[in-house]
Design an enzyme around this catalytic site. Structure first.
Site, PDB file in Angstrom:
ATOM      1  CB  SER A 146      -0.841  -0.001   1.286  1.00 17.60           C
ATOM      2  OG  SER A 146      -1.507   1.227   1.464  1.00 17.60           O
TER       3      SER A 146
ATOM      4  CE1 TYR B 213      -4.175  -2.048   5.606  1.00 15.59           C
ATOM      5  CE2 TYR B 213      -3.434   0.157   5.011  1.00 15.59           C
ATOM      6  CZ  TYR B 213      -3.935  -1.075   4.643  1.00 15.59           C
ATOM      7  OH  TYR B 213      -4.190  -1.361   3.318  1.00 15.59           O
TER       8      TYR B 213
HETATM    9  P1  NDP Z   1     -11.750  -5.685   0.220  1.00 18.57           P
HETATM   10  O1  NDP Z   1     -12.235  -5.552   1.615  1.00 18.57           O
HETATM   11  O2  NDP Z   1     -12.706  -5.417  -0.887  1.00 18.57           O
HETATM   12  O3  NDP Z   1     -11.113  -7.125  -0.012  1.00 18.57           O
HETATM   13  C1  NDP Z   1     -10.375  -7.784   0.987  1.00 18.57           C
HETATM   14  C2  NDP Z   1     -10.259  -9.239   0.603  1.00 18.57           C
HETATM   15  O4  NDP Z   1      -9.474  -9.912   1.604  1.00 18.57           O
HETATM   16  C3  NDP Z   1     -11.591  -9.934   0.524  1.00 18.57           C
HETATM   17  O5  NDP Z   1     -11.614 -10.763  -0.606  1.00 18.57           O
HETATM   18  C4  NDP Z   1     -11.645 -10.761   1.804  1.00 18.57           C
HETATM   19  O6  NDP Z   1     -12.373 -11.955   1.581  1.00 18.57           O
HETATM   20  C5  NDP Z   1     -10.170 -11.083   1.994  1.00 18.57           C
HETATM   21  N1  NDP Z   1      -9.881 -11.439   3.369  1.00 18.57           N
HETATM   22  C6  NDP Z   1      -9.959 -10.679   4.477  1.00 18.57           C
HETATM   23  N2  NDP Z   1      -9.679 -11.393   5.569  1.00 18.57           N
HETATM   24  C7  NDP Z   1      -9.430 -12.664   5.140  1.00 18.57           C
HETATM   25  C8  NDP Z   1      -9.097 -13.875   5.787  1.00 18.57           C
HETATM   26  N3  NDP Z   1      -8.946 -13.955   7.125  1.00 18.57           N
HETATM   27  N4  NDP Z   1      -8.927 -14.980   5.024  1.00 18.57           N
HETATM   28  C9  NDP Z   1      -9.076 -14.929   3.695  1.00 18.57           C
HETATM   29  N5  NDP Z   1      -9.383 -13.812   3.018  1.00 18.57           N
HETATM   30  C10 NDP Z   1      -9.562 -12.696   3.742  1.00 18.57           C
HETATM   31  O7  NDP Z   1     -10.504  -4.694   0.123  1.00 18.57           O
HETATM   32  P2  NDP Z   1      -9.410  -4.466  -1.035  1.00 18.57           P
HETATM   33  O8  NDP Z   1      -9.736  -5.221  -2.245  1.00 18.57           O
HETATM   34  O9  NDP Z   1      -9.206  -3.016  -1.120  1.00 18.57           O
HETATM   35  O10 NDP Z   1      -8.123  -5.087  -0.332  1.00 18.57           O
HETATM   36  C11 NDP Z   1      -7.231  -5.977  -0.981  1.00 18.57           C
HETATM   37  C12 NDP Z   1      -5.813  -5.634  -0.548  1.00 18.57           C
HETATM   38  O11 NDP Z   1      -5.442  -4.363  -1.073  1.00 18.57           O
HETATM   39  C13 NDP Z   1      -5.604  -5.566   0.967  1.00 18.57           C
HETATM   40  O12 NDP Z   1      -4.394  -6.214   1.303  1.00 18.57           O
HETATM   41  C14 NDP Z   1      -5.492  -4.071   1.227  1.00 18.57           C
HETATM   42  O13 NDP Z   1      -4.738  -3.782   2.372  1.00 18.57           O
HETATM   43  C15 NDP Z   1      -4.806  -3.623  -0.059  1.00 18.57           C
HETATM   44  N6  NDP Z   1      -4.956  -2.192  -0.345  1.00 18.57           N
HETATM   45  C16 NDP Z   1      -6.175  -1.646  -0.624  1.00 18.57           C
HETATM   46  C17 NDP Z   1      -6.300  -0.282  -0.840  1.00 18.57           C
HETATM   47  C18 NDP Z   1      -7.627   0.375  -1.071  1.00 18.57           C
HETATM   48  O14 NDP Z   1      -7.699   1.625  -1.006  1.00 18.57           O
HETATM   49  N7  NDP Z   1      -8.683  -0.360  -1.369  1.00 18.57           N
HETATM   50  C19 NDP Z   1      -5.129   0.602  -0.821  1.00 18.57           C
HETATM   51  C20 NDP Z   1      -3.890  -0.088  -0.572  1.00 18.57           C
HETATM   52  C21 NDP Z   1      -3.816  -1.423  -0.342  1.00 18.57           C
HETATM   53  P3  NDP Z   1     -13.381 -12.653   2.606  1.00 18.57           P
HETATM   54  O15 NDP Z   1     -13.943 -11.580   3.495  1.00 18.57           O
HETATM   55  O16 NDP Z   1     -14.405 -13.276   1.707  1.00 18.57           O
HETATM   56  O17 NDP Z   1     -12.552 -13.658   3.323  1.00 18.57           O
END
Ligand code: NDP
Length: 244
Positions: A141, A154
């Site tokens: 990030s 974070y």
């Molecule tokens: P979302 O919340 O849309 O997606 C997060 C994903 O992580 C979901 O598919 C969720 O699936 C999965 N997840 C969370 N906890 C678990 C777990 N314990 N086991 C398995 N899967 C898990 O957010 P983003 O798409 O934005 O996030 C994706 C990545 O991008 C993250 O690492 C985030 O830190 C990073 N990021 C995002 C930014 C943004 O502004 N959106 C900026 C910078 C980085 P489920 O709940 O079905 O398990």
């Protein structure tokens, strides 16, 4: 310069960036295997991709459980053959100032954002090393480059992801490609885990300028598409209006 038939294993594939990367890569001919906890979401995404003529499959797993993550990686190999690319993307962002002592949320962030990343590496690295071929893409990030008030833990997890990417690249130089991806504010479900009202307000303000998840999907597919002797080490993609 094609990703056709590449096998891409994506953690956090049920929403946001993981979903966008899956849809984009599948549309360009890759075989995408998704994992996350929400089965209904994974089923819908896979069905959509298949309906559009793409190849996709899924297995649920909690990334904090190394056994489940390995089972998902094994299922991907069984479905589509050896994993060419790991998109190590699952993560969450329950922001709060440290003084609020939301220690359970600190622990969850460490478990998912750091240990989850390590679990997916452990599930895929040995085979990539044995084949001397593979690409690991870790989702860090802009919070892995700069520390923001209210985001100390974070940011700590995302600095850790960047350090892990650097170490992995150095240890596997000449054999594996490692890409560290650092998005800025992107419109996904990421802010939904924020329980602290002040941090939620701060995030809502910041995310007014958020860009679409497809911007990150295009960048990730670009890195995968480059030929094997070209490694895209770092990608920082943020809204033009966002200060880093
Ligand atoms: P979302 O919340 O849309 O997606 C997060 C994903 O992580 C979901 O598919 C969720 O699936 C999965 N997840 C969370 N906890 C678990 C777990 N314990 N086991 C398995 N899967 C898990 O957010 P983003 O798409 O934005 O996030 C994706 C990545 O991008 C993250 O690492 C985030 O830190 C990073 N990021 C995002 C930014 C943004 O502004 N959106 C900026 C910078 C980085 P489920 O709940 O079905 O398990």
């Amino acid at each position: 310069m094609s990703i056709e038939n590449k096998v891409i294993f994506i953690t956090g594939g049920s929403s946001g960036l993981g979903e966008a990367i899956a849809r984009h890569a599948a549309a360009e001919g890759a075989k995408v295997f998704l994992t996350a906890r929400r089965k209904d979401r994974l089923e819908t995404i896979v069905a959509d991709i298949e309906k559009a003529g793409g190849k996709a499959a899924f297995k649920t797993a909690d990334v904090t459980d190394a056994v489940q993550v390995k089972a998902a990686a094994d299922a991907a190999t069984e479905a589509f053959g050896a994993i060419d690319v790991l998109v190590n993307n699952a993560g969450l962002m329950p922001l709060s100032p440290m003084g609020k002592l939301k220690t359970d949320e600190w622990e969850t962030m460490v478990d998912v954002n750091i240990k989850g990343v390590l679990n997916a590496i452990a599930a895929t690295l040995p085979d990539m090393q044995a084949r001397e071929s593979g690409h690991i893409i870790n989702m860090s990030s802009v919070a892995g480059h700069k520390v923001f008030p209210g985001a100390a833990v974070y940011c700590g997890t995302k600095f850790a992801v960047r350090a892990i990417s650097e170490g992995l690249r150095a240890e596997n130089a000449g054999k594996l490609r490692v890409t560290n991806v650092s998005p800025g504010a992107v419109n996904t479900e990421l802010t939904s885990t924020i329980s602290d009202p002040d941090a939620k307000d701060m995030a809502n303000n910041l995310y007014e300028i958020a860009i679409g998840a497809d911007a990150i999907a295009r960048a990730v597919v670009f890195a995968i598409k480059e030929p094997d002797d070209v490694s895209v080490n770092e990608l920082i993609i943020r809204p033009t209006k966002q200060e880093l």
